[in-house]
Design an enzyme around this catalytic site. Structure first.
Site, PDB file in Angstrom:
ATOM      1  N   GLU A 160      37.879  39.974  31.573  1.00  0.00           N
ATOM      2  CA  GLU A 160      39.203  39.352  31.641  1.00  0.00           C
ATOM      3  C   GLU A 160      39.711  39.083  30.228  1.00  0.00           C
ATOM      4  OE1 GLU A 160      39.709  35.291  33.085  1.00  0.00           O
ATOM      5  OE2 GLU A 160      41.433  35.983  34.238  1.00  0.00           O
ATOM      6  N   GLU A 216      38.860  27.651  40.845  1.00  0.00           N
ATOM      7  CA  GLU A 216      39.815  28.768  40.829  1.00  0.00           C
ATOM      8  C   GLU A 216      39.698  29.377  39.441  1.00  0.00           C
ATOM      9  OE1 GLU A 216      42.259  31.067  40.394  1.00  0.00           O
ATOM     10  OE2 GLU A 216      44.050  29.852  40.789  1.00  0.00           O
ATOM     11  N   CYS A 227      45.168  34.400  35.838  1.00  0.00           N
ATOM     12  CA  CYS A 227      44.011  34.932  36.567  1.00  0.00           C
ATOM     13  C   CYS A 227      44.460  35.936  37.615  1.00  0.00           C
ATOM     14  CB  CYS A 227      43.246  33.784  37.205  1.00  0.00           C
ATOM     15  SG  CYS A 227      44.310  32.694  38.147  1.00  0.00           S
ATOM     16  N   LYS A 244      42.757  15.631  34.429  1.00  0.00           N
ATOM     17  CA  LYS A 244      42.656  15.947  32.997  1.00  0.00           C
ATOM     18  C   LYS A 244      43.309  17.304  32.743  1.00  0.00           C
ATOM     19  CE  LYS A 244      40.002  18.100  30.282  1.00  0.00           C
ATOM     20  NZ  LYS A 244      41.043  18.626  29.361  1.00  0.00           N
TER      21      LYS A 244
HETATM   22  P1  ADP Z   1      41.069  28.455  29.665  1.00  0.00           P
HETATM   23  O1  ADP Z   1      40.386  29.762  29.545  1.00  0.00           O
HETATM   24  O2  ADP Z   1      42.213  28.413  30.610  1.00  0.00           O
HETATM   25  O3  ADP Z   1      41.276  27.750  28.340  1.00  0.00           O
HETATM   26  P2  ADP Z   1      38.871  26.663  30.116  1.00  0.00           P
HETATM   27  O4  ADP Z   1      37.947  26.943  31.227  1.00  0.00           O
HETATM   28  O5  ADP Z   1      38.372  26.772  28.734  1.00  0.00           O
HETATM   29  O6  ADP Z   1      40.068  27.593  30.448  1.00  0.00           O
HETATM   30  O7  ADP Z   1      39.528  25.232  30.267  1.00  0.00           O
HETATM   31  C1  ADP Z   1      40.158  24.785  31.436  1.00  0.00           C
HETATM   32  C2  ADP Z   1      40.046  23.276  31.521  1.00  0.00           C
HETATM   33  O8  ADP Z   1      38.674  22.920  31.567  1.00  0.00           O
HETATM   34  C3  ADP Z   1      40.636  22.532  30.345  1.00  0.00           C
HETATM   35  O9  ADP Z   1      41.252  21.351  30.828  1.00  0.00           O
HETATM   36  C4  ADP Z   1      39.411  22.190  29.505  1.00  0.00           C
HETATM   37  O10 ADP Z   1      39.559  21.059  28.701  1.00  0.00           O
HETATM   38  C5  ADP Z   1      38.396  21.930  30.596  1.00  0.00           C
HETATM   39  N1  ADP Z   1      36.989  22.062  30.177  1.00  0.00           N
HETATM   40  C6  ADP Z   1      36.477  22.859  29.208  1.00  0.00           C
HETATM   41  N2  ADP Z   1      35.154  22.701  29.124  1.00  0.00           N
HETATM   42  C7  ADP Z   1      34.785  21.785  30.060  1.00  0.00           C
HETATM   43  C8  ADP Z   1      33.560  21.201  30.490  1.00  0.00           C
HETATM   44  N3  ADP Z   1      32.408  21.505  29.926  1.00  0.00           N
HETATM   45  N4  ADP Z   1      33.594  20.323  31.508  1.00  0.00           N
HETATM   46  C9  ADP Z   1      34.753  19.997  32.105  1.00  0.00           C
HETATM   47  N5  ADP Z   1      35.942  20.498  31.748  1.00  0.00           N
HETATM   48  C10 ADP Z   1      35.975  21.387  30.747  1.00  0.00           C
END
Ligand code: ADP
Length: 496
Positions: free
Chosen positions: A399, A262, A298, A188
């Site tokens: 961050e 990560e 990161c 995903k």
């Molecule tokens: P960033 O700060 O890079 O936007 P996120 O941690 O918000 O990072 O998102 C990284 C990935 O995790 C994306 O693909 C997002 O859709 C997914 N994501 C966000 N929330 C959840 C969740 N509760 N469970 C699984 N995946 C998630």
């Protein structure tokens, strides 16, 4: 005509498809609900395409397809599986311009940087393909009357969730280790940047057997969360924020799943007074990844510890370099720095810039949008440097995930070490000095998973990358990553 010239002639939008679908069980398909969501060009605000908005039912379909494909895939030899990855690496290289341009349109990263990301993804597929013969067990002389040995076996279905900052790099390269190890995958990609992964779905469909890799687009809570929770997903691998990393860890606890994370970083770069200023300044600039992902990384060395003796000279040169950055449309070959990925990311970065001013740090470069008229509709932020930062300020602790660098002055190594280690994170660090004994001492004391001495930012294939403390769990881009997609089975044969 080469693909590069063709793109230049037809324009970046010639790489867009009329319609995007997910890949489930070898078919390109929409979401079960028929719902879609738009993906936006963050440099212009234009809509690029509508993509499937998947939910738990689509996750179920994708996981079922991966489960169905698993027995056939795991029964292939590692060398046979590696061949698929090699073919995929070749395809990535052939179509590098298409992928790079899609990421430039969809993410705001420059097309030049994204071409490099495609090359890195292809290299990692070749690397893990080459490691296939290393998927071997041990014989253990535990007893004279028994034959005891181990096998390295895959987990089954792996759920892979990737972030927006390196869309094709993460989506493509992080398939290699689980696949070579014999797992099947449901991927995903981030909702902000789904296009390159959905484009990749077409190449995956041609190269891999149906169901071995599945790609679904959707947002985190709706598509990501059910993927983590699905009982048939035995191993979860996530790259993204610490907050979501924690949620994933909690959600994975119910199924006692093996996970790797990560996550974020607030990484120190420490400059001693004995350095070659030109080299170290160039490294402080590169380490921020201003010209890779606009600092949305990161691994960026966003806390710059300058020794008091060289502080003024160093900062003057760094500021000069930063002010000369060619910020522009990500799809232009000449652009060095593109834009942030979204309004949300733009607002977050701007709020930290305001916070830095309020906390009393001194703004010496950037601090807002560029004035170029053609960039006014996009999420552009100039590379920004704060001086006179106290290591305890939120500016220096949290961050930002954007182009903001904090300069902290130091005089004495014993005082520096606790300052450098004062954050929640521990991903990377960079040390610049000619005094190897001091550098080595500091490298040992710093809480970080990846340390550069007289260098920054570069990843070396095969060298484990990952974090200490809240920067994550597990190591990628290395043999450790391959092994992390296997579990050990011990077999004992009674010879008596
Ligand atoms: P960033 O700060 O890079 O936007 P996120 O941690 O918000 O990072 O998102 C990284 C990935 O995790 C994306 O693909 C997002 O859709 C997914 N994501 C966000 N929330 C959840 C969740 N509760 N469970 C699984 N995946 C998630």
């Amino acid at each position: 005509m080469s693909q590069l010239t063709e793109t230049a002639v037809k324009g970046p939008h010639s790489n867009l498809r009329e319609k995007y679908g997910c890949l489930i069980g070898g078919e390109i398909t929409g979401s079960g609900s028929g719902n879609t969501f738009p993906t936006i060009n963050p440099a212009t605000g234009e809509k690029l395409a509508d993509v499937p908005d998947c939910d738990a039912r689509d996750v179920n379909r994708a996981v079922e397809a991966a489960q169905k494909a698993y027995p056939g895939w795991r029964r292939l030899t590692p060398m046979e599986r590696a061949e698929y990855c090699r073919r995929f690496a070749a395809r990535l290289r052939e179509r590098a311009d298409v992928y790079a341009m899609l990421d430039a349109l969809d993410s705001g990263n420059t097309v030049k940087a994204m071409r490099q990301d495609v090359a890195n993804a292809a290299r990692l597929h070749d690397y893990f393909a080459g490691l296939a013969p290393e998927l071997k067990g041990e014989t253990i002389p535990a007893n004279t009357q028994t034959f005891n040995f181990t096998l390295r076996e895959p987990f089954g279905v792996v759920g892979r969730i990737t972030p927006f900052n390196h869309p094709i790099l993460f989506a493509a390269s992080r398939l290699a280790a689980p696949l070579v190890a014999g797992n099947t995958v449901v991927l995903k990609p981030a909702e902000q940047t789904p296009l390159s992964a959905l484009e990749m779905a077409h190449d995956l469909k041609e190269i891999f057997p149906p169901g071995v890799v599945n790609v679904i687009s959707g947002d985190g809570p709706q598509a990501g969360a059910p993927l983590v929770k699905h009982p048939a997903v035995r191993r979860v691998a996530f790259t993204g924020s610490v907050e979501v990393g924690r949620e994933i860890m909690r959600a994975a606890a119910d199924g006692l799943k093996t996970i790797s994370l990560e996550l974020g970083g607030k990484n120190p770069m420490v400059i001693f007074p004995d350095v070659d200023l030109d080299q170290a300044v160039a490294s402080a600039f590169n380490g921020m990844n201003y010209c890779w992902v606009q600092g949305q990384s990161c691994g960026s060395t966003s806390r710059l510890f300058l020794h008091a003796d060289i502080h003024d000279a160093f900062l003057a040169r760094l500021t000069e370099r930063v002010k000369a950055v060619r910020i522009g449309l990500p799809t232009d070959e000449a652009t060095e720095m593109g834009c942030l990925v979204s309004q949300q990311q733009f607002d977050k970065v701007m709020s930290y810039i305001e916070l830095g001013k309020k906390e009393g740090a001194q703004l010496v470069a950037g601090g807002g949008k560029p004035s170029n008229p053609e960039l006014q509709c996009g999420y552009f932020v100039l590379p920004t440097i704060f001086d006179q930062v106290d290591y305890r300020m939120r500016l220096a602790q949290e961050e930002i995930f954007g182009p903001v660098q904090s300069v902290i002055t130091w005089k004495n190594l014993d005082e520096l070490i606790p300052m450098a280690n004062s954050v929640l994170y521990g991903l990377t660090a960079s040390i610049w000095t000619r005094d190897f004994a001091a550098a080595y001492r500091l490298a040992q004391e710093i809480e970080a998973g990846y340390v550069w001495i007289n260098d920054s930012s570069r990843h070396f294939t095969g060298v484990p990358f990952g974090g200490y403390k809240q920067s994550g769990l597990g190591r990628e881009e290395s043999y450790s990553e391959l092994l992390s997609y296997t579990q050990i089975k011990s077999i004992n044969v009674n010879l008596a």
